[in-house]
Design a protein around this motif. Structure first.
Motif, PDB file in Angstrom:
ATOM      1  N   HIS A 257      41.026  21.716  93.026  1.00 47.72           N
ATOM      2  CA  HIS A 257      41.816  21.258  93.988  1.00 47.72           C
ATOM      3  C   HIS A 257      42.058  19.653  94.042  1.00 47.72           C
ATOM      4  CE1 HIS A 257      40.904  25.257  95.597  1.00 47.72           C
ATOM      5  NE2 HIS A 257      41.896  25.034  96.114  1.00 47.72           N
ATOM      6  N   LEU A 258      41.390  19.286  93.248  1.00 46.05           N
ATOM      7  CA  LEU A 258      41.989  17.772  93.099  1.00 46.05           C
ATOM      8  C   LEU A 258      42.742  17.287  91.697  1.00 46.05           C
ATOM      9  CD1 LEU A 258      39.323  15.396  94.724  1.00 46.05           C
ATOM     10  CD2 LEU A 258      41.450  16.034  95.575  1.00 46.05           C
TER      11      LEU A 258
ATOM     12  N   LEU B 177      45.608  19.195 106.608  1.00 44.62           N
ATOM     13  CA  LEU B 177      44.509  18.591 106.150  1.00 44.62           C
ATOM     14  C   LEU B 177      43.842  17.953 107.544  1.00 44.62           C
ATOM     15  CD1 LEU B 177      45.686  16.370 103.118  1.00 44.62           C
ATOM     16  CD2 LEU B 177      43.935  18.314 103.085  1.00 44.62           C
ATOM     17  N   VAL B 178      44.409  17.547 108.544  1.00 51.87           N
ATOM     18  CA  VAL B 178      43.914  17.167 109.692  1.00 51.87           C
ATOM     19  C   VAL B 178      42.854  18.309 110.301  1.00 51.87           C
ATOM     20  CG1 VAL B 178      44.511  16.604 112.013  1.00 51.87           C
ATOM     21  CG2 VAL B 178      45.709  15.582 110.285  1.00 51.87           C
ATOM     22  N   ALA B 179      43.507  19.436 110.235  1.00 56.02           N
ATOM     23  CA  ALA B 179      42.548  20.630 110.657  1.00 56.02           C
ATOM     24  C   ALA B 179      41.349  20.796 109.958  1.00 56.02           C
ATOM     25  CB  ALA B 179      43.490  22.017 110.554  1.00 56.02           C
ATOM     26  N   ILE B 180      41.337  20.334 108.662  1.00 53.85           N
ATOM     27  CA  ILE B 180      40.250  20.650 107.860  1.00 53.85           C
ATOM     28  C   ILE B 180      39.301  19.604 108.024  1.00 53.85           C
ATOM     29  CG2 ILE B 180      39.395  20.682 105.419  1.00 53.85           C
ATOM     30  CD1 ILE B 180      41.981  21.931 104.669  1.00 53.85           C
ATOM     31  N   LYS B 181      39.843  18.275 108.309  1.00 53.57           N
ATOM     32  CA  LYS B 181      38.929  17.093 108.348  1.00 53.57           C
ATOM     33  C   LYS B 181      38.135  17.343 109.742  1.00 53.57           C
ATOM     34  CE  LYS B 181      42.089  14.118 107.388  1.00 53.57           C
ATOM     35  NZ  LYS B 181      42.772  12.780 107.104  1.00 53.57           N
TER      36      LYS B 181
ATOM     37  N   ALA C 239      35.089  14.912 102.434  1.00 53.87           N
ATOM     38  CA  ALA C 239      35.459  13.876 101.279  1.00 53.87           C
ATOM     39  C   ALA C 239      36.649  14.488 100.647  1.00 53.87           C
ATOM     40  CB  ALA C 239      34.351  13.755 100.438  1.00 53.87           C
ATOM     41  N   TRP C 240      36.842  15.767 100.359  1.00 53.54           N
ATOM     42  CA  TRP C 240      37.890  16.206  99.488  1.00 53.54           C
ATOM     43  C   TRP C 240      39.130  16.030 100.508  1.00 53.54           C
ATOM     44  CZ3 TRP C 240      40.548  20.758 101.320  1.00 53.54           C
ATOM     45  CH2 TRP C 240      41.448  21.094 100.556  1.00 53.54           C
ATOM     46  N   ALA C 241      39.302  16.468 101.662  1.00 55.69           N
ATOM     47  CA  ALA C 241      40.399  16.146 102.680  1.00 55.69           C
ATOM     48  C   ALA C 241      40.707  14.692 102.637  1.00 55.69           C
ATOM     49  CB  ALA C 241      40.035  16.821 104.034  1.00 55.69           C
ATOM     50  N   VAL C 242      39.981  13.868 102.871  1.00 55.25           N
ATOM     51  CA  VAL C 242      40.107  12.303 102.781  1.00 55.25           C
ATOM     52  C   VAL C 242      40.945  11.833 101.554  1.00 55.25           C
ATOM     53  CG1 VAL C 242      39.105  10.141 103.046  1.00 55.25           C
ATOM     54  CG2 VAL C 242      38.340  11.926 104.587  1.00 55.25           C
TER      55      VAL C 242
ATOM     56  N   LEU D  88      42.419  13.983  99.263  1.00 54.11           N
ATOM     57  CA  LEU D  88      43.702  14.290  99.158  1.00 54.11           C
ATOM     58  C   LEU D  88      44.597  13.828  99.945  1.00 54.11           C
ATOM     59  CD1 LEU D  88      45.144  16.598  97.517  1.00 54.11           C
ATOM     60  CD2 LEU D  88      44.492  18.343  99.568  1.00 54.11           C
ATOM     61  N   ARG D  89      44.352  13.527 101.123  1.00 51.71           N
ATOM     62  CA  ARG D  89      45.323  12.756 102.098  1.00 51.71           C
ATOM     63  C   ARG D  89      45.618  11.317 101.328  1.00 51.71           C
ATOM     64  NH1 ARG D  89      48.503  10.322 103.964  1.00 51.71           N
ATOM     65  NH2 ARG D  89      49.205  10.044 106.194  1.00 51.71           N
ATOM     66  N   ILE D  90      44.770  10.642 100.767  1.00 47.84           N
ATOM     67  CA  ILE D  90      45.068   9.238 100.237  1.00 47.84           C
ATOM     68  C   ILE D  90      45.932   9.586  99.058  1.00 47.84           C
ATOM     69  CG2 ILE D  90      44.035   7.486  98.832  1.00 47.84           C
ATOM     70  CD1 ILE D  90      41.410   7.746 100.647  1.00 47.84           C
ATOM     71  N   THR D  91      45.726  10.678  98.184  1.00 46.94           N
ATOM     72  CA  THR D  91      46.677  10.806  97.087  1.00 46.94           C
ATOM     73  C   THR D  91      47.955  11.356  97.507  1.00 46.94           C
ATOM     74  OG1 THR D  91      45.746  13.194  96.920  1.00 46.94           O
ATOM     75  CG2 THR D  91      44.727  11.353  95.626  1.00 46.94           C
ATOM     76  N   LEU D  92      48.080  11.971  98.485  1.00 46.91           N
ATOM     77  CA  LEU D  92      49.451  12.162  99.080  1.00 46.91           C
ATOM     78  C   LEU D  92      50.112  11.129  99.859  1.00 46.91           C
ATOM     79  CD1 LEU D  92      48.513  15.654 101.135  1.00 46.91           C
ATOM     80  CD2 LEU D  92      49.974  15.518  99.050  1.00 46.91           C
ATOM     81  N   LYS D  93      49.523  10.338 100.192  1.00 50.32           N
ATOM     82  CA  LYS D  93      50.149   8.974 100.670  1.00 50.32           C
ATOM     83  C   LYS D  93      50.680   8.232  99.496  1.00 50.32           C
ATOM     84  CE  LYS D  93      49.401   4.803 103.522  1.00 50.32           C
ATOM     85  NZ  LYS D  93      48.263   4.186 104.518  1.00 50.32           N
TER      86      LYS D  93
END
Length: 194
Positions: A15-16, A108-112, A136-139, A141-146
């Protein structure tokens, strides 16, 4: 906890892959074709989830070290946070209303929120491992999406209608009720309500 760890590593790796190693993903698509790659990714994802579930159950049945003892009131905070997480999750699958446009990536917010809420209520080593890893995965992933947004590779949702916010709240709370009243106990073996 070996199976749980293997499942989590496999889940994170699959997933990453796109945001962290796009070249490897592109090489896989070139070799297998997009349908072949999607099928392989789906099979590995399902296998990782199966390992996580089985590994978690096995770790719970064989006991795990308590890393901390959450106070009883944390269960109420967890329940409240999970209602918010359910609404965010549903909003992520609907056309954009205010919730989706403000949160940008509500799933992603829901997962976090889900991971954090469960860390507040569970101190067993296997629970902490699972929820910290997913958080950690969700965080990440959010950084990479940004970064992908900044590069123009993906776009933020554009507001459509507030009716989708109402739908997200109603359906989200209904989902939350089903999970709390029956589904969590049926799937996980633990009743969220005392």
């Amino acid at each position: 906890m070996t199976l749980l760890i293997i499942g989590l590593v496999l889940f994170i790796a699959t997933h990453l892959l796109r945001p962290v190693a796009p070249g490897l993903r592109n090489a896989g698509i070139a070799a297998l074709g997009k349908p072949g790659w999607m099928a392989l990714h789906g099979i590995v994802s399902l296998a990782s989830l199966a390992l996580i579930v089985y590994g978690f159950i096995d770790a719970r049945e064989n006991g795990g070290e308590m890393l901390y003892f959450p106070p009883p009131f944390m269960a109420h905070i967890t329940l409240t946070l999970m209602a918010i997480a359910a609404i965010c999750l549903v909003a992520g699958f609907l056309p954009p209303g205010h919730i989706r446009t403000k949160l940008k990536f509500p799933i992603l917010v829901a997962i976090k929120i889900w991971a954090l809420a469960h860390l507040l209520a569970n101190g067993e080593s296997y629970s902490v491992l699972l929820f910290v890893t997913i958080l950690a995965w969700a965080v990440i992933l959010r950084i990479t999406l940004k970064k992908r947004i900044a590069a123009g590779e993906t776009k933020l949702p554009v507001f459509v209608s507030a009716k989708y916010d109402v739908t997200a709240v109603v359906v989200g709370l209904a989902l939350y009720a089903v999970i709390v009243l029956k589904l969590h106990e049926w799937l996980i073996g633990v009743a969220p309500l005392p």
